[in-house]
Every structure is written in structure tokens, then in C-alpha cells.
Design a protein around this motif. Structure first.
Motif, PDB file in Angstrom:
ATOM      1  N   ILE A  95       0.824  -1.210   0.000  1.00 24.43           N
ATOM      2  CA  ILE A  95       0.000   0.000   0.000  1.00 24.43           C
ATOM      3  C   ILE A  95       0.857   1.258   0.000  1.00 24.43           C
ATOM      4  O   ILE A  95       0.389   2.352  -0.350  1.00 24.43           O
ATOM      5  CB  ILE A  95      -0.935  -0.021   1.237  1.00 24.43           C
ATOM      6  N   TRP A  96       2.145   1.114   0.365  1.00 25.12           N
ATOM      7  CA  TRP A  96       3.027   2.278   0.400  1.00 25.12           C
ATOM      8  C   TRP A  96       3.236   2.866  -0.985  1.00 25.12           C
ATOM      9  O   TRP A  96       3.532   4.059  -1.119  1.00 25.12           O
ATOM     10  CB  TRP A  96       4.377   1.909   1.015  1.00 25.12           C
ATOM     11  N   HIS A  97       3.096   2.068  -2.021  1.00 31.09           N
ATOM     12  CA  HIS A  97       3.237   2.609  -3.381  1.00 31.09           C
ATOM     13  C   HIS A  97       2.153   3.653  -3.661  1.00 31.09           C
ATOM     14  O   HIS A  97       2.432   4.704  -4.252  1.00 31.09           O
ATOM     15  CB  HIS A  97       3.161   1.481  -4.404  1.00 31.09           C
ATOM     16  N   LEU A  98       0.926   3.367  -3.212  1.00 28.40           N
ATOM     17  CA  LEU A  98      -0.144   4.345  -3.342  1.00 28.40           C
ATOM     18  C   LEU A  98       0.097   5.559  -2.451  1.00 28.40           C
ATOM     19  O   LEU A  98      -0.102   6.706  -2.870  1.00 28.40           O
ATOM     20  CB  LEU A  98      -1.487   3.698  -3.002  1.00 28.40           C
ATOM     21  N   ALA A  99       0.556   5.296  -1.229  1.00 30.23           N
ATOM     22  CA  ALA A  99       0.781   6.396  -0.281  1.00 30.23           C
ATOM     23  C   ALA A  99       1.858   7.349  -0.786  1.00 30.23           C
ATOM     24  O   ALA A  99       1.731   8.572  -0.655  1.00 30.23           O
ATOM     25  CB  ALA A  99       1.172   5.829   1.087  1.00 30.23           C
ATOM     26  N   ILE A 100       2.919   6.806  -1.368  1.00 30.44           N
ATOM     27  CA  ILE A 100       4.003   7.660  -1.874  1.00 30.44           C
ATOM     28  C   ILE A 100       3.486   8.587  -2.973  1.00 30.44           C
ATOM     29  O   ILE A 100       3.810   9.775  -3.016  1.00 30.44           O
ATOM     30  CB  ILE A 100       5.172   6.787  -2.373  1.00 30.44           C
ATOM     31  N   GLY A 101       2.669   8.037  -3.867  1.00 29.10           N
ATOM     32  CA  GLY A 101       2.112   8.878  -4.918  1.00 29.10           C
ATOM     33  C   GLY A 101       1.226   9.976  -4.367  1.00 29.10           C
ATOM     34  O   GLY A 101       1.290  11.136  -4.803  1.00 29.10           O
ATOM     35  N   MET A 102       0.415   9.648  -3.365  1.00 27.40           N
ATOM     36  CA  MET A 102      -0.477  10.652  -2.783  1.00 27.40           C
ATOM     37  C   MET A 102       0.296  11.698  -1.976  1.00 27.40           C
ATOM     38  O   MET A 102      -0.117  12.860  -1.889  1.00 27.40           O
ATOM     39  CB  MET A 102      -1.516   9.969  -1.885  1.00 27.40           C
ATOM     40  N   ILE A 103       1.410  11.300  -1.366  1.00 21.77           N
ATOM     41  CA  ILE A 103       2.227  12.256  -0.603  1.00 21.77           C
ATOM     42  C   ILE A 103       2.799  13.326  -1.530  1.00 21.77           C
ATOM     43  O   ILE A 103       2.900  14.506  -1.164  1.00 21.77           O
ATOM     44  CB  ILE A 103       3.355  11.520   0.145  1.00 21.77           C
ATOM     45  N   LYS A 104       3.173  12.918  -2.733  1.00 22.16           N
ATOM     46  CA  LYS A 104       3.786  13.880  -3.662  1.00 22.16           C
ATOM     47  C   LYS A 104       2.793  14.866  -4.240  1.00 22.16           C
ATOM     48  O   LYS A 104       3.174  15.983  -4.640  1.00 22.16           O
ATOM     49  CB  LYS A 104       4.473  13.121  -4.805  1.00 22.16           C
ATOM     50  N   ALA A 105       1.515  14.499  -4.300  1.00 19.12           N
ATOM     51  CA  ALA A 105       0.525  15.327  -4.991  1.00 19.12           C
ATOM     52  C   ALA A 105       0.401  16.744  -4.436  1.00 19.12           C
ATOM     53  O   ALA A 105       0.408  17.719  -5.211  1.00 19.12           O
ATOM     54  CB  ALA A 105      -0.833  14.616  -4.977  1.00 19.12           C
ATOM     55  N   PRO A 106       0.287  16.945  -3.092  1.00 25.33           N
ATOM     56  CA  PRO A 106       0.168  18.333  -2.605  1.00 25.33           C
ATOM     57  C   PRO A 106       1.397  19.179  -2.910  1.00 25.33           C
ATOM     58  O   PRO A 106       1.261  20.390  -3.180  1.00 25.33           O
ATOM     59  CB  PRO A 106      -0.022  18.160  -1.096  1.00 25.33           C
ATOM     60  N   PHE A 107       2.578  18.593  -2.896  1.00 24.08           N
ATOM     61  CA  PHE A 107       3.787  19.341  -3.222  1.00 24.08           C
ATOM     62  C   PHE A 107       3.766  19.775  -4.685  1.00 24.08           C
ATOM     63  O   PHE A 107       4.134  20.905  -5.023  1.00 24.08           O
ATOM     64  CB  PHE A 107       5.025  18.497  -2.931  1.00 24.08           C
ATOM     65  N   PHE A 108       3.342  18.876  -5.569  1.00 25.15           N
ATOM     66  CA  PHE A 108       3.193  19.243  -6.980  1.00 25.15           C
ATOM     67  C   PHE A 108       2.189  20.382  -7.130  1.00 25.15           C
ATOM     68  O   PHE A 108       2.393  21.317  -7.924  1.00 25.15           O
ATOM     69  CB  PHE A 108       2.729  18.040  -7.799  1.00 25.15           C
ATOM     70  N   ALA A 109       1.093  20.310  -6.373  1.00 26.23           N
ATOM     71  CA  ALA A 109       0.040  21.321  -6.489  1.00 26.23           C
ATOM     72  C   ALA A 109       0.557  22.701  -6.083  1.00 26.23           C
ATOM     73  O   ALA A 109       0.324  23.696  -6.786  1.00 26.23           O
ATOM     74  CB  ALA A 109      -1.151  20.922  -5.616  1.00 26.23           C
ATOM     75  N   VAL A 110       1.245  22.777  -4.947  1.00 24.10           N
ATOM     76  CA  VAL A 110       1.789  24.057  -4.497  1.00 24.10           C
ATOM     77  C   VAL A 110       2.782  24.599  -5.514  1.00 24.10           C
ATOM     78  O   VAL A 110       2.787  25.797  -5.840  1.00 24.10           O
ATOM     79  CB  VAL A 110       2.451  23.906  -3.116  1.00 24.10           C
ATOM     80  N   LEU A 111       3.616  23.729  -6.031  1.00 22.92           N
ATOM     81  CA  LEU A 111       4.621  24.145  -7.011  1.00 22.92           C
ATOM     82  C   LEU A 111       3.968  24.720  -8.266  1.00 22.92           C
ATOM     83  O   LEU A 111       4.353  25.797  -8.741  1.00 22.92           O
ATOM     84  CB  LEU A 111       5.494  22.943  -7.378  1.00 22.92           C
ATOM     85  N   ILE A 112       2.980  24.024  -8.802  1.00 23.96           N
ATOM     86  CA  ILE A 112       2.303  24.505 -10.016  1.00 23.96           C
ATOM     87  C   ILE A 112       1.610  25.837  -9.759  1.00 23.96           C
ATOM     88  O   ILE A 112       1.702  26.776 -10.554  1.00 23.96           O
ATOM     89  CB  ILE A 112       1.296  23.450 -10.499  1.00 23.96           C
ATOM     90  N   GLY A 113       0.902  25.926  -8.638  1.00 24.84           N
ATOM     91  CA  GLY A 113       0.182  27.154  -8.328  1.00 24.84           C
ATOM     92  C   GLY A 113       1.100  28.342  -8.124  1.00 24.84           C
ATOM     93  O   GLY A 113       0.830  29.447  -8.623  1.00 24.84           O
ATOM     94  N   ILE A 114       2.207  28.150  -7.410  1.00 27.78           N
ATOM     95  CA  ILE A 114       3.134  29.252  -7.134  1.00 27.78           C
ATOM     96  C   ILE A 114       3.794  29.729  -8.422  1.00 27.78           C
ATOM     97  O   ILE A 114       3.877  30.929  -8.695  1.00 27.78           O
ATOM     98  CB  ILE A 114       4.192  28.810  -6.108  1.00 27.78           C
ATOM     99  N   VAL A 115       4.275  28.795  -9.234  1.00 26.72           N
ATOM    100  CA  VAL A 115       4.948  29.180 -10.484  1.00 26.72           C
ATOM    101  C   VAL A 115       3.978  29.902 -11.412  1.00 26.72           C
ATOM    102  O   VAL A 115       4.304  30.948 -11.998  1.00 26.72           O
ATOM    103  CB  VAL A 115       5.549  27.944 -11.184  1.00 26.72           C
ATOM    104  N   ALA A 116       2.758  29.385 -11.545  1.00 27.90           N
ATOM    105  CA  ALA A 116       1.780  29.992 -12.453  1.00 27.90           C
ATOM    106  C   ALA A 116       1.403  31.396 -12.007  1.00 27.90           C
ATOM    107  O   ALA A 116       1.381  32.338 -12.817  1.00 27.90           O
ATOM    108  CB  ALA A 116       0.533  29.107 -12.547  1.00 27.90           C
ATOM    109  N   CYS A 117       1.114  31.573 -10.726  1.00 27.07           N
ATOM    110  CA  CYS A 117       0.703  32.890 -10.232  1.00 27.07           C
ATOM    111  C   CYS A 117       1.877  33.864 -10.225  1.00 27.07           C
ATOM    112  O   CYS A 117       1.704  35.055 -10.528  1.00 27.07           O
ATOM    113  CB  CYS A 117       0.106  32.764  -8.832  1.00 27.07           C
ATOM    114  N   TRP A 118       3.081  33.386  -9.891  1.00 22.86           N
ATOM    115  CA  TRP A 118       4.252  34.280  -9.905  1.00 22.86           C
ATOM    116  C   TRP A 118       4.533  34.783 -11.314  1.00 22.86           C
ATOM    117  O   TRP A 118       4.823  35.970 -11.501  1.00 22.86           O
ATOM    118  CB  TRP A 118       5.468  33.544  -9.355  1.00 22.86           C
TER     119      TRP A 118
END
Length: 373
Positions: free
Chosen positions: A307-330
Motif C-alpha cells: 500500500i506504500w506505493h499508493l501512499a508515496i504517490g499521494m504524498i507527492k501530490a500536494p507538493f506538486f500542487a503548491v509548485l504549479i500554483g506558485i509558479v503559475a501565479c508568480w
């Protein structure tokens, strides 16, 4: 009252530019193109203003700009026939014209190459400091919103969740489904050589749950929603709407940036999970068709995947989201005063977001590998 006109006449003494009529600001649009298209190849030209009936500051600026442009192209201009008031007004306007900045000589060779690299590095350093400052300001506002949730603009947040998340479900689901089919087909081709077709389930599950599902979803969101953020906020910057918000004591970070970043943080994990499910369905379908692995056998093998394979993918998602949002708005806040700048910044936003997402994903992969997860 005669409208203003500019004509070029060839005389035995050389070309003559004749400007006649009423050259007033309210009617400059009728003659602006003829002034801009006036071209003479060097030499001397006489500018005859004897036919001028009236001229104000706008008309004087148009004539002064024409004289300066012709002289910059190597043509000497001799003005004649102007009345004393018109000549005085022209002299005042020409003295008030800003000096054109001198063009810097471009250094060639190795030294010029080093200079250009240095300029690029300096610009990159300034951009890095600027985006870090923007990130810190956004996170500070986010922390303040968590402490004071009544300051969150909930209608804007829900609207952005609709745009970012629910509207993207079809394309994300289709992408995940096709990726699952491709992995199953390619994996079956290779594993069939060793009689290990059943392990195609592990290949599909680990690849999609751990890496591809969330990563490809983030890339789609960066291209779809990140570009939309930059374009919409950039248009607001060009139209000075953001400056107007500051004048009204409204914080653009809190009003515009925070709802978009929060919407990405909430919806990207959900979209990633939808991509994972679609990918597993596509992989199960192709495994059944190509390898004869029944849905029951596929489900049984899937239960053995950590199940850790699923958890690792979900852990990365919020970091990707913040990164995309910050770069786009900046990038949107760096837009200049033209629509061309909006296009350039939108392109840069997509490229930088995708590049940053891939880099962060690689760093996460190294980190979890070192942690033995």
C-alpha cells in the motif's frame, strides 16, 4: 477647416515635405499613418509648414517625432514657412522630447559569450529570489487563513475547485486509462519471453500508483490549469486590475493566489487517485485481452502490492500542487504592460511548472529509495 495632410513633392531643389491644414490632437489618427510611412533616403529635405492653419501640442509632437526619426535615418531636415507661434511651439516640444537611450555595443567573441552567460545567471538569481519571496508570502497568507478560516474566500475557492478539478476529470481519467493499456501491452510483450506474464500486474500497479499516475496528472494540470492561471491573472495585471485591488486595500495574494493554490492542493490528489484507478482498469482490461489474466486474478495479485506505493504517490501530490500554483501565479505577476508579455509568461509558466514537477518527483524518488520505502 481643412484636414491636415502630409505630402512629398520632388522639386529641382530636392524633395519637399508639405504639411498643411489643421494638425490638432483630436484628428491625429487621420494623418498618423502618413507621418509614420514618410521615408527619405538620406540627403536634405525641406519641411514646408506654410500651409498650416492650426497646430496644438499633439500636432507639434507628431512633427517633432518625424523630424527626429528622419535625422536618425541620416536625412537632414530644414524647416521653413512656419509662423512664429507654430515655430515657438515646435521648438518647445522638440526640447522636451526625451533622449533616445544609446544602443549598447554588443560584445562579440569569447568575452561577449561570457557576458551573456553572466547576465543570464544574474537574471536567474533575481528570479529565484523573487519566486522564493512570493512562495514565502503565499505560505504566510495560507498559515493565516488556517488560523482565521473566515478570511478564506470560499466562493472563489469552490469556483476554482470546479475549474481545476471536476472539469479535468474526463481528460485525466482517459489519460490514466490509456497509460494502463500501454503499460500492460508493453509489459506483456517483454514478460511473455520469460513466462512471467502474471507479474504484469505488479508492473502496472507499482508504475501507476507510485509514479506515473500522479506525475502525469500534475503535468496535465500544469498545462491546463497553470496556463489558465497565468493568462487570467496576467490579463488582470495588464488591465491594472491588480493595482486597483491594492488601491482598495485588497491583498492580491489573499484574493487571487490563495484560492487557486488551495484548489490545486485539494483537487490534485483527487485527480491523481482517479488517474490511478483508471490506469488500473485499463491495465486489467489489456491484461485480460492480451494475456488471459482474468479480473479476479488481477485483483488477487493487486492485493499483494504494498500500500506504500499508493501512499508515496499521494504524498507527492500536494507538493506538486503548491509548485504549479506558485509558479503559475508568480509568472502572472511578472507580466508587463502588453498582451505579448502575457503569452510569453504563460509559455514560461507551463515549461517551468512541468520541469519543476519532474525535478521534485526525481528528488522524492531518491529520498524514498534511500529511506528503503
Amino acid at each position: 477647416m481643412a484636414a491636415a495632410e502630409l505630402t512629398v513633392e520632388e522639386t529641382p531643389d530636392g524633395p519637399v515635405l508639405r504639411c498643411a491644414g489643421r494638425l490638432l490632437t483630436r484628428s491625429l489618427d487621420a494623418v498618423e499613418q502618413s507621418f509614420a510611412e514618410a521615408r527619405l533616403k538620406g540627403g536634405t529635405v525641406r519641411l514646408d509648414l506654410s500651409g498650416m492653419e492650426a497646430m496644438d501640442t499633439g500636432g507639434a509632437w507628431l512633427i517633432a517625432d518625424l523630424i527626429r526619426r528622419l535625422e536618425a535615418e541620416g536625412t537632414k531636415v530644414q524647416m521653413e514657412g512656419a509662423s512664429q507661434p507654430h515655430a515657438a511651439l515646435l521648438e518647445t516640444v522638440m526640447e522636451s522630447l526625451p533622449e533616445a537611450p544609446p544602443e549598447e555595443a554588443r560584445t562579440e567573441g569569447f568575452r561577449g559569450w561570457v557576458e551573456r552567460i553572466g547576465e543570464s545567471m544574474a537574471a536567474s538569481g533575481k528570479d529565484s529570489l523573487s519566486i522564493l519571496s512570493f512562495l514565502g508570502e503565499t505560505l504566510a497568507k495560507l498559515g493565516g487563513s488556517l488560523i482565521r478560516p473566515w478570511r478564506v474566500r470560499w466562493p472563489a475557492l469552490v469556483s476554482q475547485m470546479q475549474i481545476v478539478g471536476f472539469s479535468a476529470v474526463p481528460i485525466v481519467a482517459l489519460m490514466g486509462f490509456l497509460i494502463g493499456i500501454v503499460l500492460a501491452f508493453q509489459g506483456a510483450t517483454q514478460l511473455r519471453q520469460f513466462g512471467a506474464e502474471v507479474f504484469v500486474v505488479d508492473l502496472i500497479a507499482i508504475s501507476i500508483l507510485r509514479e506515473l499516475g500522479v506525475l502525469l496528472t500534475a503535468i496535465i494540470v500544469a498545462g491546463r490549469s497553470g496556463s489558465a492561471f497565468t493568462a487570467s491573472l496576467g490579463a488582470m495585471k495588464v488591465q491594472e486590475e491588480i493595482d486597483a485591488m491594492r488601491t482598495l486595500s485588497l491583498d492580491p495574494i489573499e484574493v487571487l493566489v490563495l484560492p487557486r493554490v488551495l484548489a490545486l492542493v485539494i483537487m490534485l490528489p483527487i485527480l491523481g487517485f482517479i488517474a490511478n484507478i483508471s490506469g488500473l482498469i485499463g491495465g486489467a482490461l489489456m491484461s485480460w485481452i492480451d494475456l488471459g489474466v482474468s479480473p479476479g486474478m488481477f485483483t488477487t495479485r493487486l492485493q499483494d502490492v504494498d500500500i506504500w506505493h499508493l501512499a508515496i504517490g499521494m504524498i507527492k501530490a500536494p507538493f506538486f500542487a503548491v509548485l504549479i500554483g506558485i509558479v503559475a501565479c508568480w509568472q502572472a505577476f511578472q507580466v508587463g504592460g502588453s498582451s505579448e508579455s502575457v503569452g510569453r509568461r504563460t509559455t514560461a509558466s507551463v515549461v517551468q511548472s512541468i520541469f519543476a514537477v519532474i525535478v521534485i518527483d526525481a528528488l522524492f524518488s531518491i529520498f524514498f529509495a534511500k529511506m528503503g520505502v
